[in-house]
Design a protein around this motif. Structure first.
Motif, PDB file in Angstrom:
ATOM      1  N   TYR A   1      38.808 -50.555  28.451  1.00 11.89           N
ATOM      2  CA  TYR A   1      37.632 -51.146  27.837  1.00 11.89           C
ATOM      3  C   TYR A   1      37.129 -52.212  28.817  1.00 11.89           C
ATOM      4  CZ  TYR A   1      39.370 -49.282  23.324  1.00 11.89           C
ATOM      5  OH  TYR A   1      39.813 -48.480  22.309  1.00 11.89           O
TER       6      TYR A   1
ATOM      7  N   PHE B   1      34.295 -55.543  29.599  1.00  8.58           N
ATOM      8  CA  PHE B   1      33.561 -56.629  28.958  1.00  8.58           C
ATOM      9  C   PHE B   1      32.852 -57.487  30.009  1.00  8.58           C
ATOM     10  CE2 PHE B   1      35.868 -56.195  24.913  1.00  8.58           C
ATOM     11  CZ  PHE B   1      37.018 -55.557  25.323  1.00  8.58           C
TER      12      PHE B   1
ATOM     13  N   LEU C   1      33.305 -49.684  25.111  1.00 11.89           N
ATOM     14  CA  LEU C   1      34.546 -49.147  24.535  1.00 11.89           C
ATOM     15  C   LEU C   1      34.578 -47.632  24.705  1.00 11.89           C
ATOM     16  CD1 LEU C   1      34.753 -51.245  21.235  1.00 11.89           C
ATOM     17  CD2 LEU C   1      35.623 -51.812  23.503  1.00 11.89           C
TER      18      LEU C   1
ATOM     19  N   THR D   1      40.534 -54.415  29.768  1.00 16.12           N
ATOM     20  CA  THR D   1      41.793 -54.271  29.057  1.00 16.12           C
ATOM     21  C   THR D   1      42.073 -52.794  28.883  1.00 16.12           C
ATOM     22  OG1 THR D   1      43.082 -54.973  27.140  1.00 16.12           O
ATOM     23  CG2 THR D   1      40.819 -54.321  26.731  1.00 16.12           C
TER      24      THR D   1
ATOM     25  N   LEU E   1      45.960 -49.079  21.757  1.00 14.30           N
ATOM     26  CA  LEU E   1      46.988 -50.070  21.454  1.00 14.30           C
ATOM     27  C   LEU E   1      48.217 -49.824  22.320  1.00 14.30           C
ATOM     28  CD1 LEU E   1      47.633 -52.409  19.582  1.00 14.30           C
ATOM     29  CD2 LEU E   1      48.599 -50.777  17.985  1.00 14.30           C
TER      30      LEU E   1
ATOM     31  N   GLY F   1      53.188 -53.507  24.194  1.00 18.05           N
ATOM     32  CA  GLY F   1      53.427 -54.872  24.622  1.00 18.05           C
ATOM     33  C   GLY F   1      52.293 -55.813  24.309  1.00 18.05           C
ATOM     34  N   GLY F   2      51.285 -55.325  23.635  1.00 20.51           N
ATOM     35  CA  GLY F   2      50.142 -56.178  23.343  1.00 20.51           C
ATOM     36  C   GLY F   2      49.089 -56.050  24.415  1.00 20.51           C
ATOM     37  N   ASN F   3      47.857 -56.101  24.013  1.00 16.98           N
ATOM     38  CA  ASN F   3      46.757 -55.989  24.968  1.00 16.98           C
ATOM     39  C   ASN F   3      46.307 -57.365  25.420  1.00 16.98           C
ATOM     40  OD1 ASN F   3      47.041 -53.426  23.882  1.00 16.98           O
ATOM     41  ND2 ASN F   3      44.888 -52.959  24.118  1.00 16.98           N
ATOM     42  N   LYS F   4      45.764 -57.428  26.605  1.00 17.50           N
ATOM     43  CA  LYS F   4      45.268 -58.696  27.119  1.00 17.50           C
ATOM     44  C   LYS F   4      44.080 -58.416  28.021  1.00 17.50           C
ATOM     45  CE  LYS F   4      48.412 -58.463  31.042  1.00 17.50           C
ATOM     46  NZ  LYS F   4      49.554 -59.074  31.744  1.00 17.50           N
ATOM     47  N   LEU F   5      43.233 -59.408  28.141  1.00 12.22           N
ATOM     48  CA  LEU F   5      42.098 -59.313  29.045  1.00 12.22           C
ATOM     49  C   LEU F   5      42.515 -59.738  30.446  1.00 12.22           C
ATOM     50  CD1 LEU F   5      39.076 -60.832  27.085  1.00 12.22           C
ATOM     51  CD2 LEU F   5      39.279 -58.500  27.902  1.00 12.22           C
TER      52      LEU F   5
ATOM     53  N   PHE G   1      40.691 -60.853  33.826  1.00 10.46           N
ATOM     54  CA  PHE G   1      39.369 -61.308  34.235  1.00 10.46           C
ATOM     55  C   PHE G   1      39.163 -61.204  35.737  1.00 10.46           C
ATOM     56  CE2 PHE G   1      37.378 -63.253  30.545  1.00 10.46           C
ATOM     57  CZ  PHE G   1      38.429 -63.449  29.677  1.00 10.46           C
TER      58      PHE G   1
ATOM     59  N   TYR H   1      45.385 -66.018  21.185  1.00 10.31           N
ATOM     60  CA  TYR H   1      45.765 -66.068  22.600  1.00 10.31           C
ATOM     61  C   TYR H   1      45.566 -67.476  23.154  1.00 10.31           C
ATOM     62  CZ  TYR H   1      44.377 -61.146  21.940  1.00 10.31           C
ATOM     63  OH  TYR H   1      44.221 -59.862  21.474  1.00 10.31           O
TER      64      TYR H   1
ATOM     65  N   TYR I   1      44.647 -68.890  27.027  1.00 11.50           N
ATOM     66  CA  TYR I   1      44.292 -68.607  28.404  1.00 11.50           C
ATOM     67  C   TYR I   1      44.185 -69.923  29.160  1.00 11.50           C
ATOM     68  CZ  TYR I   1      43.002 -63.714  27.556  1.00 11.50           C
ATOM     69  OH  TYR I   1      43.026 -62.372  27.262  1.00 11.50           O
TER      70      TYR I   1
ATOM     71  N   PHE J   1      39.354 -69.411  37.590  1.00 11.22           N
ATOM     72  CA  PHE J   1      40.071 -68.176  37.343  1.00 11.22           C
ATOM     73  C   PHE J   1      40.787 -68.255  36.006  1.00 11.22           C
ATOM     74  CE2 PHE J   1      41.846 -64.235  38.148  1.00 11.22           C
ATOM     75  CZ  PHE J   1      43.220 -64.259  37.981  1.00 11.22           C
ATOM     76  N   LEU J   2      40.596 -67.230  35.184  1.00 11.85           N
ATOM     77  CA  LEU J   2      41.173 -67.191  33.831  1.00 11.85           C
ATOM     78  C   LEU J   2      42.383 -66.272  33.795  1.00 11.85           C
ATOM     79  CD1 LEU J   2      37.847 -66.945  31.982  1.00 11.85           C
ATOM     80  CD2 LEU J   2      39.680 -68.319  31.050  1.00 11.85           C
TER      81      LEU J   2
ATOM     82  N   ILE K   1      45.770 -65.056  31.177  1.00 17.19           N
ATOM     83  CA  ILE K   1      46.416 -65.167  29.873  1.00 17.19           C
ATOM     84  C   ILE K   1      47.772 -65.846  30.016  1.00 17.19           C
ATOM     85  CG2 ILE K   1      47.562 -62.910  29.975  1.00 17.19           C
ATOM     86  CD1 ILE K   1      46.840 -62.712  26.923  1.00 17.19           C
TER      87      ILE K   1
ATOM     88  N   ILE L   1      53.738 -61.663  21.175  1.00 23.59           N
ATOM     89  CA  ILE L   1      53.697 -60.311  21.731  1.00 23.59           C
ATOM     90  C   ILE L   1      53.413 -60.301  23.225  1.00 23.59           C
ATOM     91  CG2 ILE L   1      53.100 -59.153  19.580  1.00 23.59           C
ATOM     92  CD1 ILE L   1      50.172 -59.102  20.481  1.00 23.59           C
ATOM     93  N   ILE L   2      52.852 -61.386  23.741  1.00 21.04           N
ATOM     94  CA  ILE L   2      52.638 -61.491  25.184  1.00 21.04           C
ATOM     95  C   ILE L   2      53.127 -62.852  25.635  1.00 21.04           C
ATOM     96  CG2 ILE L   2      50.942 -61.681  27.052  1.00 21.04           C
ATOM     97  CD1 ILE L   2      49.199 -59.702  25.577  1.00 21.04           C
TER      98      ILE L   2
ATOM     99  N   PRO M   1      45.776 -56.618  17.698  1.00 19.99           N
ATOM    100  CA  PRO M   1      46.262 -56.473  19.070  1.00 19.99           C
ATOM    101  C   PRO M   1      45.528 -55.404  19.865  1.00 19.99           C
ATOM    102  CG  PRO M   1      47.832 -55.556  17.511  1.00 19.99           C
ATOM    103  CD  PRO M   1      46.783 -56.256  16.699  1.00 19.99           C
ATOM    104  N   LEU M   2      44.804 -54.509  19.163  1.00 24.11           N
ATOM    105  CA  LEU M   2      43.936 -53.568  19.862  1.00 24.11           C
ATOM    106  C   LEU M   2      42.694 -54.335  20.274  1.00 24.11           C
ATOM    107  CD1 LEU M   2      43.098 -50.751  20.767  1.00 24.11           C
ATOM    108  CD2 LEU M   2      42.182 -50.366  18.492  1.00 24.11           C
ATOM    109  N   TYR M   3      42.563 -54.551  21.550  1.00 24.31           N
ATOM    110  CA  TYR M   3      41.646 -55.565  22.045  1.00 24.31           C
ATOM    111  C   TYR M   3      40.242 -55.024  22.225  1.00 24.31           C
ATOM    112  CZ  TYR M   3      41.371 -60.115  24.330  1.00 24.31           C
ATOM    113  OH  TYR M   3      41.129 -61.423  24.632  1.00 24.31           O
TER     114      TYR M   3
END
Lengths: 117, 113
Positions: free
Chosen positions: A32, A34, A51, A94, A98, A101-105, A107, B33, B35, B42-43, B45, B55-56, B97-99
């Motif tokens: 996905y 953004f 998406l 991302t 699903l 381990g969890g999703n994260k962005l 950047f 979250y 960040y 710079f970003l 997590i 979870i993270i 958690p589905l981002y």
């Protein structure tokens, strides 16, 4: 792992001119995508997201972006910028779906858009 | 009605101190979250919680400890602050958690002197 490259750290443009902010990503899985905008001393605001479906995505404030899977790009465009568009723009990615381990962005390093009169 | 709110907005403190940043979201989201945005913007997590469960947990010094008393709150406690901890810390939340979208707070600018 995913990564995002924003090649242009700064983009100066005159008001009412068109602008394109470039974003390329790298991933071994579907993603996905953004675009977020950060105005000075503010948090991040979502401009638009891809998406699935149509590869041309329209967002807020007249921005749009096109997902190009073959070129792994998601460039942001606006046909006519305004002074108020001056801000930092972040592309992010991302993993699709699903993950355990969890999703994260993830950047990119951001592009500073500076609109001048 | 602020969706994701962080306090304080600015925090200036001396090296070696312990400080906390609080985050609350009123969106009914399950996932939150933290960040970190460095001086070059710079970003990256740091942590993610889903329904109060971690979870993270990225590679972050163990001086940083997140705490989620309920799914609407995710606080960040930092022990023995160092100069390199100076940054802007952003809290964010997403429906799950589905981002598919994240909502960010205004950020907390931490300056360690």
């Amino acid at each position: 792992a995913q990564s995002v490259t924003q090649l242009d750290s700064q983009v100066p443009v005159f008001e009412e001119a068109p602008v394109e902010l470039r974003c390329n990503y790298s991933s071994s899985v579907s993603v996905y995508l953004f675009w977020y905008v950060q105005y000075p001393n503010q948090g991040l605001q979502l401009l638009l997201k891809y998406l699935s479906g149509s590869t041309l995505v329209k967002g807020i404030n007249g921005f749009e972006a096109e997902f190009n899977k073959s070129q792994t790009s998601f460039h942001l465009r606006k046909p006519s910028v305004h002074i108020s568009d001056t801000a930092e723009y972040f592309c992010a990615v991302t993993k699709e779906g699903l993950t355990g381990g969890g999703n994260k962005l993830t950047f990119g390093t951001g592009t500073q858009l500076k609109v001048e009169l | 009605d602020t969706a994701v709110s962080q306090t304080p907005k600015y925090l200036v403190t001396q090296m070696g101190n312990d400080k906390s940043i609080k985050c609350e979201q009123n969106l009914g989201h399950d996932t939150m979250y933290w960040y970190k945005q460095d001086s070059k913007k710079f970003l990256k997590i740091m942590f993610s919680y889903n329904n109060k469960e971690l979870i993270i947990n990225e590679t972050v010094p163990n001086r940083f400890s997140p705490k989620s008393p309920d799914k609407a709150h995710l606080n960040l406690h930092i022990n023995s602050l160092e100069l390199g901890d100076s940054a802007v810390y952003f809290c964010a939340s997403s429906p799950g958690p589905l981002y598919t979208e994240a909502f960010f707070g205004q950020g907390t600018r931490l300056t360690v002197v």
